[in-house]
Write a protein that holds these residues in place. Structure first.
Motif, PDB file in Angstrom:
ATOM      1  N   SER A  64      -7.114  -9.738  -7.777  1.00 36.01           N
ATOM      2  CA  SER A  64      -7.553  -9.914  -6.294  1.00 36.01           C
ATOM      3  C   SER A  64      -8.829 -10.959  -6.173  1.00 36.01           C
ATOM      4  O   SER A  64      -8.622 -11.825  -5.372  1.00 36.01           O
ATOM      5  CB  SER A  64      -8.340  -8.695  -5.968  1.00 36.01           C
ATOM      6  N   VAL A  65      -9.584 -11.153  -7.471  1.00 33.98           N
ATOM      7  CA  VAL A  65     -10.363 -12.133  -7.525  1.00 33.98           C
ATOM      8  C   VAL A  65      -9.990 -13.203  -8.735  1.00 33.98           C
ATOM      9  O   VAL A  65      -9.358 -12.653  -9.830  1.00 33.98           O
ATOM     10  CB  VAL A  65     -11.859 -11.962  -7.992  1.00 33.98           C
ATOM     11  N   ASP A  70      -8.718  -7.348 -12.873  1.00 32.41           N
ATOM     12  CA  ASP A  70      -8.189  -6.415 -11.924  1.00 32.41           C
ATOM     13  C   ASP A  70      -6.654  -6.797 -11.497  1.00 32.41           C
ATOM     14  O   ASP A  70      -6.050  -7.792 -11.786  1.00 32.41           O
ATOM     15  CB  ASP A  70      -8.755  -5.970 -10.622  1.00 32.41           C
ATOM     16  N   ASN A  76      -5.864  -4.817  -0.601  1.00 30.45           N
ATOM     17  CA  ASN A  76      -6.673  -5.779  -0.570  1.00 30.45           C
ATOM     18  C   ASN A  76      -6.690  -6.490   0.689  1.00 30.45           C
ATOM     19  O   ASN A  76      -5.852  -6.263   1.456  1.00 30.45           O
ATOM     20  CB  ASN A  76      -6.624  -6.932  -1.612  1.00 30.45           C
ATOM     21  N   GLU A 221     -19.520  -3.628   5.435  1.00 28.63           N
ATOM     22  CA  GLU A 221     -19.952  -3.802   4.086  1.00 28.63           C
ATOM     23  C   GLU A 221     -19.361  -3.017   3.000  1.00 28.63           C
ATOM     24  O   GLU A 221     -19.321  -3.765   1.904  1.00 28.63           O
ATOM     25  CB  GLU A 221     -21.564  -3.284   4.235  1.00 28.63           C
ATOM     26  N   ASN A 222     -18.987  -2.054   3.343  1.00 31.09           N
ATOM     27  CA  ASN A 222     -18.265  -1.046   2.251  1.00 31.09           C
ATOM     28  C   ASN A 222     -16.842  -1.705   2.033  1.00 31.09           C
ATOM     29  O   ASN A 222     -16.259  -0.869   1.162  1.00 31.09           O
ATOM     30  CB  ASN A 222     -18.146   0.461   2.593  1.00 31.09           C
ATOM     31  N   LYS A 224     -16.258  -5.018   1.717  1.00 33.13           N
ATOM     32  CA  LYS A 224     -16.158  -6.638   1.536  1.00 33.13           C
ATOM     33  C   LYS A 224     -15.616  -7.048   0.161  1.00 33.13           C
ATOM     34  O   LYS A 224     -15.067  -7.981   0.011  1.00 33.13           O
ATOM     35  CB  LYS A 224     -17.692  -7.065   1.785  1.00 33.13           C
ATOM     36  N   GLU A 225     -15.681  -5.887  -0.826  1.00 27.30           N
ATOM     37  CA  GLU A 225     -15.438  -6.163  -2.175  1.00 27.30           C
ATOM     38  C   GLU A 225     -13.820  -5.971  -2.200  1.00 27.30           C
ATOM     39  O   GLU A 225     -13.357  -6.690  -3.422  1.00 27.30           O
ATOM     40  CB  GLU A 225     -16.035  -5.515  -3.240  1.00 27.30           C
ATOM     41  N   ASN A 226     -13.312  -5.787  -1.281  1.00 32.45           N
ATOM     42  CA  ASN A 226     -11.777  -5.560  -1.303  1.00 32.45           C
ATOM     43  C   ASN A 226     -11.127  -7.292  -0.778  1.00 32.45           C
ATOM     44  O   ASN A 226     -10.128  -7.359  -0.864  1.00 32.45           O
ATOM     45  CB  ASN A 226     -11.095  -4.591  -0.301  1.00 32.45           C
ATOM     46  N   SER A 229      -9.922 -13.582  -3.355  1.00 34.70           N
ATOM     47  CA  SER A 229     -10.056 -15.082  -3.223  1.00 34.70           C
ATOM     48  C   SER A 229      -9.307 -15.857  -2.279  1.00 34.70           C
ATOM     49  O   SER A 229      -8.305 -15.440  -2.061  1.00 34.70           O
ATOM     50  CB  SER A 229      -9.972 -15.464  -4.868  1.00 34.70           C
ATOM     51  N   ARG A 243     -16.000 -16.314  -1.252  1.00 32.76           N
ATOM     52  CA  ARG A 243     -14.898 -15.283  -0.963  1.00 32.76           C
ATOM     53  C   ARG A 243     -15.331 -14.374  -0.151  1.00 32.76           C
ATOM     54  O   ARG A 243     -14.665 -13.937   0.872  1.00 32.76           O
ATOM     55  CB  ARG A 243     -14.761 -14.532  -2.407  1.00 32.76           C
ATOM     56  N   ILE A 244     -16.718 -13.774   0.136  1.00 32.04           N
ATOM     57  CA  ILE A 244     -17.174 -13.221   1.008  1.00 32.04           C
ATOM     58  C   ILE A 244     -18.078 -13.865   2.165  1.00 32.04           C
ATOM     59  O   ILE A 244     -18.985 -14.443   1.837  1.00 32.04           O
ATOM     60  CB  ILE A 244     -18.311 -11.934   0.371  1.00 32.04           C
TER      61      ILE A 244
END
Length: 382
Positions: A64-65, A70, A76, A221-222, A224-226, A229, A243-244
């Protein structure tokens, strides 16, 4: 920069999304998707399809990044760009169903800031429009609004004292089909009629009911890590952008501003394939979905040299040269190399996501076509 990126999408979509009969002697490639990806230079890709019954199958490759370890998944979150348009179109048609606006109502009273924008003639003069703009014109891209970086007249236009919210229109409504900012105006209409922000309206009436919980203009916010890139391919490889997002948006672009997951978007397409029905309710009436999925271009206009037309949410397959999609199928894509199609006749909804520029990248486009071919072949062999 954002307008440039969004503008470029139509050039590749209208010339690159076909499997033509003149190429039909090419046997459907049975090369496994995994093998193709391993031999490619692509950083990551997710693709999936579903039948009307909602049975989804997913194929995902890479992290994903881009530098991560991962595995990317259908959950995603991608920048979906012009795939936003179909979702916003459905939202507008909900207002039509509620008799809050008509498809052919003149918009001068509701949207004077839009209808007062003059037309830029071919000789460079600015003239007042004599033809009312309607919601149907906006949904079908026949309103006269274009994208600046797709038209030489708009590029050369002196904006130093320009006070309108958008660039000049390029023709009277219904004269031509032109991809542009029409859907951004649709978003403003939704906000004005509903009294809510486009983010709020979609969450209440489209993405929320369908449980498209990864689809937002401002990703919570919860989640954003999904976000995956994204970046661009250049002569030395892939260059990643931040990315974010660092800031939230308040001006919501119905033409290209949403983030969303592949699973969310396929869920949306399955709902449309089921005439607007989902487990728990109805997004649109069946007759509205049928209306939305038929050609609405006036005067025998088409959107490309193959003769494809346009409905109230997406392009309509109408080419004699297409060998996979059924006539009447809907399709479009997103600027960062994502695609979708909806073939109700053959009971197939399909999505493909990567997230990099420039649009129309040959390597990722070929991967998408390989996936599409295998989906149709599998469907035929069932």
């Amino acid at each position: 920069m954002k307008q440039l990126l969004v503008a470029l999408i139509t050039i590749s979509i209208l010339t690159g999304c076909k499997t033509r009969k003149q190429e039909s002697n090419v046997v459907i490639d049975a090369l496994p998707l995994k093998t193709y990806f391993q031999k490619s230079t692509l950083p990551a890709a997710v693709m999936g399809y579903s039948t009307k019954e909602g049975k989804m199958e997913w194929y995902a490759y890479g992290p994903s990044v881009w530098d991560g370890k991962d595995s990317i998944t259908e959950n995603n979150i991608f920048r979906i760009y012009s795939m936003t348009k179909a979702i916003a179109s459905v939202a507008a048609l909900q207002l039509v169903e509620q008799n809050l606006i008509g498809l052919d109502d003149p918009l001068a009273e509701l949207m004077p800031e839009m209808t007062s924008i003059p037309i830029l003639t071919k000789n460079g003069a600015l003239i007042k429009s004599n033809t009312p703009i309607t919601l149907r014109h906006l949904l079908t891209h026949t309103s006269g609004f274009g994208y600046e970086f797709m038209d030489e007249r708009l590029q050369a236009f002196d904006k130093s004292e320009w006070e309108y919210e958008d660039m000049p229109r390029l023709f009277e409504a219904e004269e031509l089909w032109l991809y542009g900012t029409s859907l951004d105006w649709v978003g403003k209409i939704i906000e004005k009629i509903s009294g809510e922000s486009l983010e709020t309206y979609l969450r209440k009436n489209v993405t929320g009911p369908l449980e498209m919980n990864s689809t937002w203009f401002n990703v919570p916010e919860n989640l954003k890590e999904n976000i995956v890139s994204w970046g661009k391919r250049d002569s030395i490889g892939f260059q990643e952008y931040p990315r974010i997002p660092s800031t939230s948006v308040t001006d919501y672009s119905a033409g290209g501003g949403l983030f969303g997951s592949p699973k969310d978007y396929l869920t949306f397409l399955v709902c449309m394939m089921n005439d607007g029905k989902y487990d728990g309710g109805q997004i649109l009436k069946p007759e509205t979905v049928e209306l939305m999925s038929s050609n609405h271009l006036p005067n025998d206009l088409s959107i490309n040299s193959e003769g494809d037309t346009h409905g109230l949410a997406w392009a309509i397959e109408d080419s004699e040269d297409e060998i996979l999609r059924s006539k009447g199928s809907g399709y479009w894509g997103g600027l960062a190399n994502s695609y979708y199609s909806l073939d109700a006749e053959k009971n197939i909804a399909l999505v493909y996501f990567t997230n990099f520029f420039p649009y129309g990248d040959k390597e990722t486009y070929n991967f998408y076509k390989l996936f599409e071919q295998n989906v149709y072949l599998r469907n035929e062999n069932r």
